[in-house]
Design a protein around this motif. Structure first.
Motif, PDB file in Angstrom:
ATOM      1  N   LEU A 192       6.177  10.919  -0.250  1.00  0.00           N
ATOM      2  CA  LEU A 192       6.494  10.133   0.948  1.00  0.00           C
ATOM      3  C   LEU A 192       5.342  10.187   1.940  1.00  0.00           C
ATOM      4  CD1 LEU A 192       8.457   8.550   2.771  1.00  0.00           C
ATOM      5  CD2 LEU A 192       9.412  10.767   3.488  1.00  0.00           C
ATOM      6  N   ARG A 193       4.786  11.357   2.145  1.00  0.00           N
ATOM      7  CA  ARG A 193       3.667  11.513   3.086  1.00  0.00           C
ATOM      8  C   ARG A 193       2.498  10.615   2.673  1.00  0.00           C
ATOM      9  NH1 ARG A 193       2.939  16.051   6.068  1.00  0.00           N
ATOM     10  NH2 ARG A 193       4.183  17.245   4.565  1.00  0.00           N
ATOM     11  N   THR A 194       2.191  10.613   1.385  1.00  0.00           N
ATOM     12  CA  THR A 194       1.076   9.798   0.900  1.00  0.00           C
ATOM     13  C   THR A 194       1.381   8.314   1.028  1.00  0.00           C
ATOM     14  OG1 THR A 194       0.554  11.565  -0.676  1.00  0.00           O
ATOM     15  CG2 THR A 194      -0.461   9.409  -1.063  1.00  0.00           C
ATOM     16  N   ALA A 195       2.633   7.940   0.763  1.00  0.00           N
ATOM     17  CA  ALA A 195       3.022   6.536   0.889  1.00  0.00           C
ATOM     18  C   ALA A 195       2.812   6.036   2.311  1.00  0.00           C
ATOM     19  CB  ALA A 195       4.482   6.360   0.475  1.00  0.00           C
ATOM     20  N   VAL A 196       3.255   6.808   3.282  1.00  0.00           N
ATOM     21  CA  VAL A 196       3.134   6.389   4.679  1.00  0.00           C
ATOM     22  C   VAL A 196       1.674   6.396   5.123  1.00  0.00           C
ATOM     23  CG1 VAL A 196       3.702   7.052   7.058  1.00  0.00           C
ATOM     24  CG2 VAL A 196       5.485   7.024   5.307  1.00  0.00           C
ATOM     25  N   ALA A 197       0.900   7.349   4.650  1.00  0.00           N
ATOM     26  CA  ALA A 197      -0.520   7.386   5.005  1.00  0.00           C
ATOM     27  C   ALA A 197      -1.247   6.150   4.494  1.00  0.00           C
ATOM     28  CB  ALA A 197      -1.168   8.649   4.439  1.00  0.00           C
ATOM     29  N   TYR A 198      -0.937   5.724   3.277  1.00  0.00           N
ATOM     30  CA  TYR A 198      -1.566   4.527   2.729  1.00  0.00           C
ATOM     31  C   TYR A 198      -1.102   3.274   3.477  1.00  0.00           C
ATOM     32  CZ  TYR A 198      -4.303   6.121  -1.262  1.00  0.00           C
ATOM     33  OH  TYR A 198      -5.284   6.676  -2.054  1.00  0.00           O
ATOM     34  N   ALA A 200       0.830  -1.203   0.000  1.00  0.00           N
ATOM     35  CA  ALA A 200       0.000   0.000   0.000  1.00  0.00           C
ATOM     36  C   ALA A 200       0.865   1.253   0.000  1.00  0.00           C
ATOM     37  CB  ALA A 200      -0.937  -0.011   1.208  1.00  0.00           C
ATOM     38  N   SER A 201       2.016   1.193   0.681  1.00  0.00           N
ATOM     39  CA  SER A 201       2.925   2.338   0.670  1.00  0.00           C
ATOM     40  C   SER A 201       3.461   2.606  -0.727  1.00  0.00           C
ATOM     41  CB  SER A 201       4.095   2.100   1.638  1.00  0.00           C
ATOM     42  OG  SER A 201       3.657   2.072   2.981  1.00  0.00           O
ATOM     43  N   LEU A 202       3.855   1.556  -1.421  1.00  0.00           N
ATOM     44  CA  LEU A 202       4.321   1.724  -2.792  1.00  0.00           C
ATOM     45  C   LEU A 202       3.208   2.304  -3.658  1.00  0.00           C
ATOM     46  CD1 LEU A 202       6.247   1.404  -5.146  1.00  0.00           C
ATOM     47  CD2 LEU A 202       5.654  -1.029  -5.243  1.00  0.00           C
ATOM     48  N   ALA A 203       2.002   1.775  -3.502  1.00  0.00           N
ATOM     49  CA  ALA A 203       0.868   2.298  -4.261  1.00  0.00           C
ATOM     50  C   ALA A 203       0.645   3.773  -3.953  1.00  0.00           C
ATOM     51  CB  ALA A 203      -0.392   1.488  -3.950  1.00  0.00           C
ATOM     52  N   GLY A 204       0.746   4.144  -2.676  1.00  0.00           N
ATOM     53  CA  GLY A 204       0.557   5.544  -2.295  1.00  0.00           C
ATOM     54  C   GLY A 204       1.571   6.453  -2.954  1.00  0.00           C
ATOM     55  N   TYR A 205       2.819   6.003  -3.014  1.00  0.00           N
ATOM     56  CA  TYR A 205       3.855   6.780  -3.686  1.00  0.00           C
ATOM     57  C   TYR A 205       3.503   6.984  -5.154  1.00  0.00           C
ATOM     58  CZ  TYR A 205       8.457   8.140  -5.479  1.00  0.00           C
ATOM     59  OH  TYR A 205       9.483   8.801  -6.103  1.00  0.00           O
ATOM     60  N   LEU A 206       3.102   5.907  -5.843  1.00  0.00           N
ATOM     61  CA  LEU A 206       2.782   6.001  -7.260  1.00  0.00           C
ATOM     62  C   LEU A 206       1.554   6.874  -7.494  1.00  0.00           C
ATOM     63  CD1 LEU A 206       3.388   2.294  -8.334  1.00  0.00           C
ATOM     64  CD2 LEU A 206       4.964   4.237  -8.496  1.00  0.00           C
ATOM     65  N   ILE A 207       0.583   6.792  -6.593  1.00  0.00           N
ATOM     66  CA  ILE A 207      -0.613   7.641  -6.690  1.00  0.00           C
ATOM     67  C   ILE A 207      -0.223   9.107  -6.592  1.00  0.00           C
ATOM     68  CG2 ILE A 207      -2.725   8.320  -5.463  1.00  0.00           C
ATOM     69  CD1 ILE A 207      -2.999   5.284  -4.719  1.00  0.00           C
ATOM     70  N   ALA A 208       0.629   9.427  -5.618  1.00  0.00           N
ATOM     71  CA  ALA A 208       1.050  10.819  -5.433  1.00  0.00           C
ATOM     72  C   ALA A 208       1.916  11.292  -6.591  1.00  0.00           C
ATOM     73  CB  ALA A 208       1.797  10.959  -4.112  1.00  0.00           C
ATOM     74  N   TYR A 209       2.786  10.419  -7.085  1.00  0.00           N
ATOM     75  CA  TYR A 209       3.631  10.785  -8.222  1.00  0.00           C
ATOM     76  C   TYR A 209       2.759  11.112  -9.436  1.00  0.00           C
ATOM     77  CZ  TYR A 209       7.641  10.683 -11.396  1.00  0.00           C
ATOM     78  OH  TYR A 209       8.614  11.031 -12.297  1.00  0.00           O
ATOM     79  N   THR A 210       1.737  10.285  -9.669  1.00  0.00           N
ATOM     80  CA  THR A 210       0.837  10.499 -10.794  1.00  0.00           C
ATOM     81  C   THR A 210       0.113  11.832 -10.687  1.00  0.00           C
ATOM     82  OG1 THR A 210       0.529   8.115 -11.026  1.00  0.00           O
ATOM     83  CG2 THR A 210      -1.131   9.515 -12.042  1.00  0.00           C
ATOM     84  N   ALA A 211      -0.143  12.270  -9.457  1.00  0.00           N
ATOM     85  CA  ALA A 211      -0.827  13.546  -9.227  1.00  0.00           C
ATOM     86  C   ALA A 211       0.120  14.739  -9.288  1.00  0.00           C
ATOM     87  CB  ALA A 211      -1.530  13.516  -7.871  1.00  0.00           C
ATOM     88  N   GLY A 212       1.415  14.494  -9.516  1.00  0.00           N
ATOM     89  CA  GLY A 212       2.379  15.580  -9.615  1.00  0.00           C
ATOM     90  C   GLY A 212       2.877  16.098  -8.281  1.00  0.00           C
ATOM     91  N   ALA A 213       2.781  15.293  -7.222  1.00  0.00           N
ATOM     92  CA  ALA A 213       3.182  15.734  -5.892  1.00  0.00           C
ATOM     93  C   ALA A 213       4.699  15.871  -5.788  1.00  0.00           C
ATOM     94  CB  ALA A 213       2.672  14.747  -4.842  1.00  0.00           C
TER      95      ALA A 213
END
Length: 321
Positions: A280-286, A261-274
């Motif tokens: 990193l914040r999104t990865a840890v939250a997921y 889920a952390s890896l997925a969170g990173y990719l989700i945030a990267y896709t959004a241009g974060a």
């Protein structure tokens, strides 16, 4: 589109018990879950719940129960037909969040099945922005398969993330990779650092050894390292700097799949241009949200509390020159 590759998928059976696991004793579970699994499948399930297009690539026979389970959760997938059944992995989750996982070795892929899987990955990657190569390799697959696939994907302009362990992780380090996602044990193993020393440093809140170990990987991969550290959070290291993200305290139910889920969170945030800290914040939250759920079910966006994750830049970690 985010393409995930799971060469060794599984059906994940999770048994929850009310107390500690006792070897040699008869214990009864309080609940049972059976879900489609394997690291890449887990990543795709989280990404799909976030509304981002994803396809999971995996080997499986046409009537395998795993595909029935994937159909049940409406996850898009592409398969290579194999002459055998996908493995079943067992997780015992105690009431304090302690998990014991027993993984089967998986179905042996023949050379022709592996060739078909390789071709399927490369075809699928033509429409992908990221390709995530995830999990263990089954019998019959050489340790450098991820490395060989990664070389061809990088040459074609695709971004590649690798989340594996042992010899396949070591082989993956020999060339460029956009993102590596080890946990602390895997990071110590592949960087040659004493695992006990790294664990002790993390326990004392000294994260510079994590940064140093990550930089040994970046020297070759020229990408980023997302080191997940369990309840301590995660450290993201790039050529520009290093950041630590720590989640709020939670009551864990199962840590299986939290790293995925952390890896997925990173990719989700990267896709959004974060930015890198926000990835990193999104990865840890997921990852934190996943640990609070039973089994390997993916966290929904509404269950992910990004604002509760603290991110700090790690002092003393100079950029790579």
């Amino acid at each position: 589109m985010i393409l995930t590759v799971t060469a060794n998928p599984s059906l994940d059976r999770t048994l929850e018990i009310a107390g500690p696991l006792m070897r040699g004793e008869v214990q009864r579970s309080t609940s049972t879950r059976v879900e489609p699994g394997g690291k890449g499948v887990n990543v795709s399930r989280v990404v799909a719940e976030a509304g981002i297009p994803t396809v999971a690539v995996l080997p499986a026979h046409a009537d395998d129960p795993l595909l029935t389970a994937l159909d049940a959760v409406a996850l898009p997938y592409r398969t290579v037909d194999i002459d055998g059944q996908i493995r079943t992995n067992i997780t015992v989750a105690e009431n304090d969040g302690t998990t014991t996982k027993i993984n089967a070795p998986g179905h042996t892929l023949t050379p022709s099945e592996l060739d078909e899987l390789t071709a399927l990955v490369l075809r699928g990657a033509e429409d992908a922005s990221w390709v995530a190569l995830c999990g263990s390799l089954p019998p019959g697959v050489p340790d450098n398969w991820y490395r060989r696939i990664s070389d061809r994907l990088v040459d074609s302009g695709r971004r590649v993330a690798i989340d594996t362990s042992g010899a396949p992780l070591g082989a993956a380090m020999s060339g460029p990779v956009d993102l590596i996602k080890p946990n602390d044990e895997e990071l110590a193993e592949v960087s040659g650092i004493d695992p006990a020393e790294l664990t002790a440093a993390i326990a004392s809140r000294d994260y510079l050894p994590v940064v140093a170990a990550s930089r040994t990987l970046i020297a070759t991969t020229q990408g980023a390292v997302l080191a997940t550290l369990g309840a301590a959070g995660a450290v993201l290291t790039t050529a520009e700097g290093s950041w630590l993200a720590t989640p709020p305290p939670i009551v864990p139910r199962s840590t299986v799949g939290a790293g995925d889920a952390s890896l997925a969170g990173y990719l989700i945030a990267y896709t959004a241009g974060a930015s890198e800290p926000d990835r990193l914040r999104t990865a840890v939250a997921y990852g934190s949200a996943a640990a609070g759920l039973a089994g390997t079910q993916p966290p929904l966006p509404a269950q992910v509390d990004v604002d509760s994750v603290d991110v700090v830049e790690l002092s003393g970690a100079a950029p790579i020159t």
